[in-house]
Scaffold this motif. Structure first.
Motif, short mmCIF file in Angstrom:
data_model
loop_
_atom_site.label_atom_id
_atom_site.label_comp_id
_atom_site.label_asym_id
_atom_site.label_seq_id
_atom_site.Cartn_x
_atom_site.Cartn_y
_atom_site.Cartn_z
N VAL A 12 0.87 -1.17 0.00
CA VAL A 12 0.00 0.00 0.00
C VAL A 12 0.91 1.22 0.00
N MET A 39 -4.43 7.03 -0.89
CA MET A 39 -4.07 5.67 -0.52
C MET A 39 -4.16 4.83 -1.79
N LYS A 41 -3.80 1.16 -3.23
CA LYS A 41 -3.73 -0.23 -2.79
C LYS A 41 -3.14 -1.13 -3.85
N ALA A 42 -2.85 -2.35 -3.43
CA ALA A 42 -2.13 -3.28 -4.29
C ALA A 42 -2.92 -3.63 -5.55
N ASP A 43 -4.23 -3.56 -5.50
CA ASP A 43 -5.04 -3.96 -6.65
C ASP A 43 -5.30 -2.81 -7.62
N SER A 45 -6.55 0.08 -6.85
CA SER A 45 -7.60 0.98 -6.37
C SER A 45 -6.98 2.16 -5.63
N LEU A 47 -7.92 5.52 -2.95
CA LEU A 47 -8.85 6.18 -2.05
C LEU A 47 -8.34 7.57 -1.73
N PRO A 63 -11.42 -1.34 -7.40
CA PRO A 63 -10.67 -2.29 -8.21
C PRO A 63 -11.62 -3.09 -9.10
N LEU A 111 2.18 -5.22 3.34
CA LEU A 111 1.22 -5.61 4.38
C LEU A 111 1.06 -7.13 4.53
N ASP A 114 -4.17 -10.62 4.44
CA ASP A 114 -5.00 -10.45 5.63
C ASP A 114 -5.91 -11.66 5.83
N ARG B 36 -1.41 -4.27 9.13
CA ARG B 36 -2.47 -3.46 8.56
C ARG B 36 -2.15 -1.98 8.65
N LEU B 37 -2.93 -1.20 7.93
CA LEU B 37 -2.82 0.25 8.02
C LEU B 37 -3.87 0.77 9.00
N MET B 39 -5.52 4.16 10.47
CA MET B 39 -5.67 5.57 10.12
C MET B 39 -6.45 6.23 11.25
N LEU B 47 -9.75 4.00 11.35
CA LEU B 47 -10.03 3.06 10.28
C LEU B 47 -8.92 2.02 10.22
N HIS B 49 -7.40 -0.60 7.66
CA HIS B 49 -7.44 -0.98 6.25
C HIS B 49 -6.44 -2.09 5.95
N SER B 50 -6.80 -2.93 5.00
CA SER B 50 -5.83 -3.86 4.44
C SER B 50 -5.40 -3.29 3.09
N ASP B 51 -4.63 -4.04 2.34
CA ASP B 51 -4.09 -3.50 1.09
C ASP B 51 -4.99 -3.79 -0.11
N SER B 52 -6.14 -4.37 0.15
CA SER B 52 -7.06 -4.60 -0.95
C SER B 52 -8.48 -4.42 -0.43
N LEU B 53 -9.45 -4.77 -1.24
CA LEU B 53 -10.84 -4.52 -0.88
C LEU B 53 -11.03 -3.04 -0.55
N SER B 54 -10.90 -2.28 -1.55
CA SER B 54 -10.93 -0.83 -1.43
C SER B 54 -12.21 -0.33 -0.77
N LYS B 56 -14.02 0.16 1.71
CA LYS B 56 -14.49 -0.12 3.05
C LYS B 56 -13.35 -0.61 3.93
N PRO B 57 -13.21 -0.04 5.11
CA PRO B 57 -12.19 -0.53 6.03
C PRO B 57 -12.57 -1.93 6.51
N LEU B 58 -11.57 -2.69 6.94
CA LEU B 58 -11.85 -3.98 7.55
C LEU B 58 -12.64 -3.78 8.82
N TRP B 60 -13.62 -0.38 11.88
CA TRP B 60 -13.54 1.07 12.06
C TRP B 60 -14.32 1.51 13.29
#
Lengths: 242, 242
Positions: A12, A39, A41-43, A45, A47, A63, A111, A114, B36-37, B39, B47, B49-54, B56-58, B60
């Motif tokens: 990231v 931000m 991200k790896a894919d 995307s 933010l 993404p 990272l 996860d 993880r990140l 914020m 928040l 966050h992981s490095d994917s799945l833009s 939405k935070p994992l 928060w």
DNA sequence: GAATGTATCTCGACG
DNA sequence: CGTCGAGGTACATTC
């Protein structure tokens, strides 16, 4: 398991920059020049976050997205733009353009994968609970079955009242107008079945919105508020944290 | 227990850390140990966050939230926890606990006030434009009012045709079956009002799905395609991106 | 893949 | 402050 995901570096990139942002897709949106967190991200995307209004980015690109930088033209350079990021989604033709004026911070971080979120105790098995406590519908009620199939889908609960008349129950966590419409369709269909008719409707939810209640009662559908905690019994409190 | 290192104004703190996360609120959720990140925003919100799945935070915590750090007990220290963050929301009693094992990056950045997002092309715009160009409904139509209130909610536009008959308009960006149902409910209610009846319905959208069109026309509701660009062109506006 | 229902929905508008 | 509706809803599950 997809190998492709592993082949990518799980990185990231965090950039703090003065920038303006333009988005064109389902709608157009513009963010004037200000300092923000970008931000990447790896894919692919991206933010765009500010320092408040949690959860939701000010703007973003979902993404899978492709990222490229383009050189600003002379007019943009004169306006103070040092770099332009273009993030696009091939499928939807959405486009996010970030005009960078000044980068104040830039770092990248590995990272790793996860393990993902484990949710617990969400699933309102309200249906199971109500089936087990069918007397909540009223004295003398008996359960016929859960997920009673009709041509247009399963009714959550079919019961019979003390007089043996059919009762169709639609269960929602939050009772909205859509739920009333759904139950109405079921009732219309079931009332054509001579083995069932007449069928009364009960709209059961933890919370019923006033407009939904109005609509339901206007259609002769009874509303039933469900107390999830009481139904579950006070035995298992989710106090795993302490 | 020492109070928030985050009581600064308009700052965002970025932390990359190996951590596990627990949340207790409407539901319980747990994130196993991983990098993880984190914020931390100026309003106390956090928040994860992981490095994917833009987007939405994992996990928060929404603002307004209070942030504090507490020292791990011996058992937690033995498990590798160096620091524990506790983020709570007074109003809802939601609680987010982040157990930090190792901090890999930690920086704070002043962002300043964000001017905010300017949107363009949403339903509200369509409604304004159609109200201003009410003749798009047909020659001789006149606007009664926007957001005409009924017992079950506001109708987007109420107008009268050349003969003075009432016309209820439901506007959607993308017209699907739900919108037709909504308009149908309004029409049913309004047609009980002797001051209004008979009320005709118009379903207006930038795009109308075939099923929605079929349903609408089956119910005597007229479908009207709206050309946003053309409507805006009659007004005054400009495209910003290019 | 399309359709449907849920969400710690978020967010804004309006009474 | 609640309520209600829209969202670039996002996201998971089911058909």
């Amino acid at each position: 398991m997809r190998l492709g995901a592993l082949a990518y570096a799980r990185r990231v990139r965090l950039v703090i920059a003065r920038c303006s942002v333009d988005y064109a897709g389902r709608l157009s949106a513009h963010l004037p020049l200000a300092t923000r967190l970008l931000m990447l991200k790896a894919d692919g995307s991206v933010l765009v976050h500010s320092d408040s209004l949690s959860y939701k980015p000010l703007n973003w690109m979902s993404p899978p997205a492709t990222f490229s930088t383009i050189d600003p033209d002379q007019e943009q350079v004169d306006a103070g733009v040092s770099e332009i990021w273009k993030v696009s989604q091939a499928k939807t033709a959405d486009l996010l353009v970030i005009s960078i004026h000044e980068i104040l911070h830039d770092s990248a971080h590995e990272l790793g994968i996860d393990p993902g979120l484990q949710k617990d105790g969400v699933e309102a098995d309200l249906q199971k609970l109500l089936a087990a406590q069918i007397e909540l519908l009223g004295d003398g009620h008996t359960l016929v079955r859960r997920e009673y199939m009709t041509a247009i889908g399963p009714v959550d609960i079919l019961a019979r009242d003390a007089d043996g008349a059919a009762v169709a129950v639609e269960i929602k966590r939050r009772g909205d107008i859509d739920g009333v419409e759904q139950l109405t369709r079921y009732l219309e269909l079931m009332n054509r079945d001579p083995h069932l008719a007449p069928v009364r409707g009960v709209f059961a939810a933890q919370e019923i919105k006033p407009q939904a209640r109005t609509l339901a009662e206007d259609r002769g559908i009874r509303c039933l508020l469900l107390d999830y905690d009481a139904m579950r019994g006070l035995d298992d409190s989710h106090s795993r944290l302490f």
